[in-house]
Structures are given as C-alpha cells and as structure tokens.
Design a protein around this motif. Sequence first.
Motif, PDB file in Angstrom:
ATOM      1  N   PRO A 113       0.839  -1.199   0.000  1.00 45.26           N
ATOM      2  CA  PRO A 113       0.000   0.000   0.000  1.00 45.26           C
ATOM      3  C   PRO A 113       0.875   1.250   0.000  1.00 45.26           C
ATOM      4  O   PRO A 113       2.045   1.208   0.397  1.00 45.26           O
ATOM      5  CB  PRO A 113      -0.798  -0.125   1.303  1.00 45.26           C
ATOM      6  CG  PRO A 113      -0.662  -1.537   1.733  1.00 45.26           C
ATOM      7  CD  PRO A 113       0.640  -2.035   1.184  1.00 45.26           C
ATOM      8  N   ASP A 114       0.308   2.364  -0.420  1.00 48.47           N
ATOM      9  CA  ASP A 114       1.080   3.609  -0.468  1.00 48.47           C
ATOM     10  C   ASP A 114       1.528   4.051   0.917  1.00 48.47           C
ATOM     11  O   ASP A 114       2.645   4.552   1.093  1.00 48.47           O
ATOM     12  CB  ASP A 114       0.248   4.721  -1.109  1.00 48.47           C
ATOM     13  CG  ASP A 114       0.042   4.497  -2.606  1.00 48.47           C
ATOM     14  OD1 ASP A 114       0.852   3.772  -3.204  1.00 48.47           O
ATOM     15  OD2 ASP A 114      -0.938   5.032  -3.147  1.00 48.47           O
ATOM     16  N   ASP A 115       0.661   3.889   1.909  1.00 48.87           N
ATOM     17  CA  ASP A 115       0.926   4.456   3.226  1.00 48.87           C
ATOM     18  C   ASP A 115       1.612   3.428   4.113  1.00 48.87           C
ATOM     19  O   ASP A 115       1.003   2.821   4.993  1.00 48.87           O
ATOM     20  CB  ASP A 115      -0.377   4.924   3.856  1.00 48.87           C
ATOM     21  CG  ASP A 115      -0.134   5.930   4.972  1.00 48.87           C
ATOM     22  OD1 ASP A 115       1.030   6.313   5.172  1.00 48.87           O
ATOM     23  OD2 ASP A 115      -1.107   6.314   5.642  1.00 48.87           O
ATOM     24  N   CYS A 116       2.904   3.225   3.890  1.00 44.79           N
ATOM     25  CA  CYS A 116       3.716   2.316   4.700  1.00 44.79           C
ATOM     26  C   CYS A 116       4.953   3.054   5.190  1.00 44.79           C
ATOM     27  O   CYS A 116       5.365   4.051   4.599  1.00 44.79           O
ATOM     28  CB  CYS A 116       4.153   1.092   3.882  1.00 44.79           C
ATOM     29  SG  CYS A 116       2.845  -0.092   3.523  1.00 44.79           S
ATOM     30  N   LYS A 117       5.549   2.546   6.259  1.00 42.75           N
ATOM     31  CA  LYS A 117       6.814   3.086   6.748  1.00 42.75           C
ATOM     32  C   LYS A 117       7.784   1.935   6.949  1.00 42.75           C
ATOM     33  O   LYS A 117       7.392   0.841   7.371  1.00 42.75           O
ATOM     34  CB  LYS A 117       6.611   3.857   8.056  1.00 42.75           C
ATOM     35  CG  LYS A 117       5.730   5.084   7.887  1.00 42.75           C
ATOM     36  CD  LYS A 117       5.628   5.897   9.166  1.00 42.75           C
ATOM     37  CE  LYS A 117       6.873   6.733   9.392  1.00 42.75           C
ATOM     38  NZ  LYS A 117       6.704   7.704  10.494  1.00 42.75           N
ATOM     39  N   CYS A 118       9.050   2.185   6.655  1.00 47.83           N
ATOM     40  CA  CYS A 118      10.065   1.140   6.682  1.00 47.83           C
ATOM     41  C   CYS A 118      11.154   1.476   7.705  1.00 47.83           C
ATOM     42  O   CYS A 118      11.562   2.637   7.830  1.00 47.83           O
ATOM     43  CB  CYS A 118      10.678   0.964   5.294  1.00 47.83           C
ATOM     44  SG  CYS A 118      11.871  -0.394   5.181  1.00 47.83           S
ATOM     45  N   TYR A 119      11.607   0.446   8.416  1.00 51.78           N
ATOM     46  CA  TYR A 119      12.645   0.599   9.431  1.00 51.78           C
ATOM     47  C   TYR A 119      13.646  -0.549   9.319  1.00 51.78           C
ATOM     48  O   TYR A 119      13.304  -1.649   8.871  1.00 51.78           O
ATOM     49  CB  TYR A 119      12.034   0.590  10.838  1.00 51.78           C
ATOM     50  CG  TYR A 119      11.084   1.729  11.105  1.00 51.78           C
ATOM     51  CD1 TYR A 119      11.522   2.911  11.676  1.00 51.78           C
ATOM     52  CD2 TYR A 119       9.730   1.613  10.780  1.00 51.78           C
ATOM     53  CE1 TYR A 119      10.645   3.959  11.922  1.00 51.78           C
ATOM     54  CE2 TYR A 119       8.846   2.652  11.023  1.00 51.78           C
ATOM     55  CZ  TYR A 119       9.307   3.815  11.587  1.00 51.78           C
ATOM     56  OH  TYR A 119       8.440   4.862  11.825  1.00 51.78           O
ATOM     57  N   LEU A 120      14.872  -0.306   9.773  1.00 50.47           N
ATOM     58  CA  LEU A 120      15.897  -1.331   9.870  1.00 50.47           C
ATOM     59  C   LEU A 120      16.272  -1.496  11.337  1.00 50.47           C
ATOM     60  O   LEU A 120      16.347  -0.517  12.085  1.00 50.47           O
ATOM     61  CB  LEU A 120      17.140  -0.937   9.071  1.00 50.47           C
ATOM     62  CG  LEU A 120      16.958  -0.605   7.581  1.00 50.47           C
ATOM     63  CD1 LEU A 120      18.317  -0.240   6.971  1.00 50.47           C
ATOM     64  CD2 LEU A 120      16.329  -1.758   6.834  1.00 50.47           C
ATOM     65  N   SER A 121      16.537  -2.752  11.749  1.00 54.74           N
ATOM     66  CA  SER A 121      16.983  -2.976  13.124  1.00 54.74           C
ATOM     67  C   SER A 121      18.434  -2.582  13.308  1.00 54.74           C
ATOM     68  O   SER A 121      18.885  -2.352  14.430  1.00 54.74           O
ATOM     69  CB  SER A 121      16.792  -4.446  13.508  1.00 54.74           C
ATOM     70  OG  SER A 121      17.629  -5.284  12.722  1.00 54.74           O
ATOM     71  N   ASP A 122      19.170  -2.479  12.198  1.00 51.98           N
ATOM     72  CA  ASP A 122      20.591  -2.180  12.251  1.00 51.98           C
ATOM     73  C   ASP A 122      21.029  -1.791  10.840  1.00 51.98           C
ATOM     74  O   ASP A 122      20.208  -1.760   9.908  1.00 51.98           O
ATOM     75  CB  ASP A 122      21.381  -3.396  12.736  1.00 51.98           C
ATOM     76  CG  ASP A 122      22.617  -2.994  13.528  1.00 51.98           C
ATOM     77  OD1 ASP A 122      23.295  -2.038  13.105  1.00 51.98           O
ATOM     78  OD2 ASP A 122      22.902  -3.623  14.554  1.00 51.98           O
ATOM     79  N   ALA A 123      22.303  -1.501  10.661  1.00 56.07           N
ATOM     80  CA  ALA A 123      22.828  -1.295   9.315  1.00 56.07           C
ATOM     81  C   ALA A 123      22.710  -2.604   8.539  1.00 56.07           C
ATOM     82  O   ALA A 123      22.834  -3.683   9.111  1.00 56.07           O
ATOM     83  CB  ALA A 123      24.281  -0.841   9.388  1.00 56.07           C
ATOM     84  N   PRO A 124      22.457  -2.544   7.214  1.00 53.33           N
ATOM     85  CA  PRO A 124      22.237  -3.772   6.443  1.00 53.33           C
ATOM     86  C   PRO A 124      23.381  -4.767   6.495  1.00 53.33           C
ATOM     87  O   PRO A 124      23.161  -5.971   6.334  1.00 53.33           O
ATOM     88  CB  PRO A 124      22.019  -3.250   5.020  1.00 53.33           C
ATOM     89  CG  PRO A 124      21.515  -1.864   5.196  1.00 53.33           C
ATOM     90  CD  PRO A 124      22.221  -1.343   6.406  1.00 53.33           C
ATOM     91  N   ALA A 125      24.596  -4.296   6.737  1.00 56.25           N
ATOM     92  CA  ALA A 125      25.731  -5.208   6.790  1.00 56.25           C
ATOM     93  C   ALA A 125      25.809  -5.964   8.116  1.00 56.25           C
ATOM     94  O   ALA A 125      26.568  -6.933   8.235  1.00 56.25           O
ATOM     95  CB  ALA A 125      27.032  -4.436   6.575  1.00 56.25           C
ATOM     96  N   ALA A 126      25.035  -5.556   9.107  1.00 54.35           N
ATOM     97  CA  ALA A 126      25.091  -6.202  10.411  1.00 54.35           C
ATOM     98  C   ALA A 126      24.419  -7.571  10.364  1.00 54.35           C
ATOM     99  O   ALA A 126      23.460  -7.782   9.611  1.00 54.35           O
ATOM    100  CB  ALA A 126      24.404  -5.329  11.457  1.00 54.35           C
TER     101      ALA A 126
END
Length: 335
Positions: A97-110
């Motif tokens: 859906p258009d109304d989403c929010k994205c988060y990472l638990s850490d840097a992608p290399a972790a």
Amino acid sequence: MDESTNALAGGRPPLGTLPVLVYDHGLDPANQQITAFGIGDQSLHTSAVPELADNYYHVTPHGWVLLVAPGPSPRTRLWDPRSGESVPLPAMERELPDDCKCYLSDAPAAPSCVVLVLHKVEPKLLYCRVGDGRWSEHEYDIGEVKIPPPPRKIVIGQTAAVGGKFYFHETAKLGVIDFSTAAAPEFSFIDCPRVEFLDGSNICRDYMVESRGELFFVYLYLKGYTPEIMTVRVYRMDLSSAPTLMEVDQVGDRVFLLSYPNSQLLCSASKYGLKGNRVYFTHNPTGELDGGLLGIYDMEDQSVETLKPCPRMEELFRGPFWMLPTSTTDQQVTR
C-alpha cells in the motif's frame, strides 16, 4: 538561495552539501525529478533519480531506501542513495500500500538485520532479514481505540530500533517488538510515563529517534487547535529496569532531523556547518504543494524560526525525507 539543475552522474544524484531534505516532484508522472535542500548552505539541487522514479520507495531512518519494483511479484532491495550501493531482498507476494513506513533494526551489513514494514491503516507488518528467501507477514492485536466510535484496532504508526529491538508508544505502555527469539515477532510492554500537553496546546506531533543506543522522544506542540507552532520539547527514555522519561535541554553538537517518512539525529553538526543543539522539522499541516515549512527549534533559547525551502514550486508530492552524509561516524549504527 542558489538553485541549480544537474544531470545524474555515476548513479548518484547531485545532492549539494549534506545533510539535505529531499522533495519528490510526484504530481506529474512525466516529471521524474527530486529537489534536495541543503540545510547548511540553503542551496537547492534538482535532478532525476531513476531508482526513485522507477520504483515505489520507502525511506528508513538509516538513510537507506526500500525500493519495490512495480508488478504482481515485486522485486525488492535496499538502496543507499549516498553511495549507490544495493542490498538484495526477497520478492514480495504483492505490491505494498502507499501508506507504509520502513525501518531497519541495524545497518544492512550487520548480522540478522531485520527490515520492517509497518502498514499505517491495518494492524499488520511485513518483515524479512537480509539474506532471507521470503518476506513474512504478521497481524498483531495490541488493543482498541474506542473514542470516537466505532472501536478500531490500534495501529503502530512509528517505531525506533535500539539494540536490535523495535520500540513503539501507541498504547499506555512502551511496546517492544523482538525478532530474535522466535520464528514470529514477540510483543511485550513496559510501564512508562506519558508526556502531558503543555498549557495553551491541544495538538502535538511526536517523533521517536534513536542515537548511540539512546531513545529520544521529540514533541512538537501547536498553539490551541491551530497549525501555529508553539514550542518543541525533547525527552530521553531510560530503558533500564525501571524506564523513566527525562526532559533534555541540550544534546551538544548533535541536531535532530525530523520528517514524516524518517527521523534521525546527526551526531556532528559543526562538521557540516550547522549549529548543534537544534531540532529541524518539516511542517506542512495544510498540505501545501510547495512542501510547506522547515522549522528550526533552538534548544538553548527555546526559539522557533521557520523558512520555506521551495517557495516557487507547486508540484511536490511526497513528504520530504532526510538524507545524511556518507560517513559512518555520523550515522546511527543501531537505528
């Protein structure tokens, strides 16, 4: 204020002097440009960025962007607009859906970095770990809002990652989402105080920001029921065995960068020509197509000033998002 139009070079947009506030020219499908406003020198830089134009995108507090290709089984990846680096992710079963929010638990290399996508309308989330073969979907139930009727499920609107766990504050307690102990995410809750409204304010916006393993809450208070900015308050959450919320009146050489899509804390303001101990926030309560205002709150004298980064534009679509410098010493490793 300088304004320049540049071509994309080497897969990286000409973003001017970082950190920048990035605006999407999204109303006209033929216009695939973005405009970046440098808060250090107040310059504007406009360019076309194919990665943002050709995909649905959701920015994270780390500065990485989740790119979702159009189509019935969309390919996904994390993209760093500062370096052009990409990290592959599994394909999704359907478009977001258009109304989403994205988060990472850490840097992608972790190790075990979790990519979390919150649905803003339904109590539902998607997640995967970097290196997984598929996305997982999870529906949660953390209670109901009964006023005004009819009752509706509480939906998590924002979160912040500290120590690999995601924290949220949509209920009377501080919620925690833990992906490390089971196949499905585990929800738990911690007793903690809530901040009361200030006299003269009936509306406030709140932001959660992680920095160096600390969790901050920033509250933007509006005057009465109007869009007029009254003041800003900053609190630090102590996540020890007995969580407490303490008001903070200085953060040294750091500055908060707040927007609807992502919120961050820049750890070396002076390195980029900025004064520390400030809160920068976007403010567009009436949905103006020039992107609205950028507010600047000085924590030392508690003053608020505003400016219009894009006063002559009437075509901006998405809420602007923040982009930090490339140096890892100025980024948050655990957010």
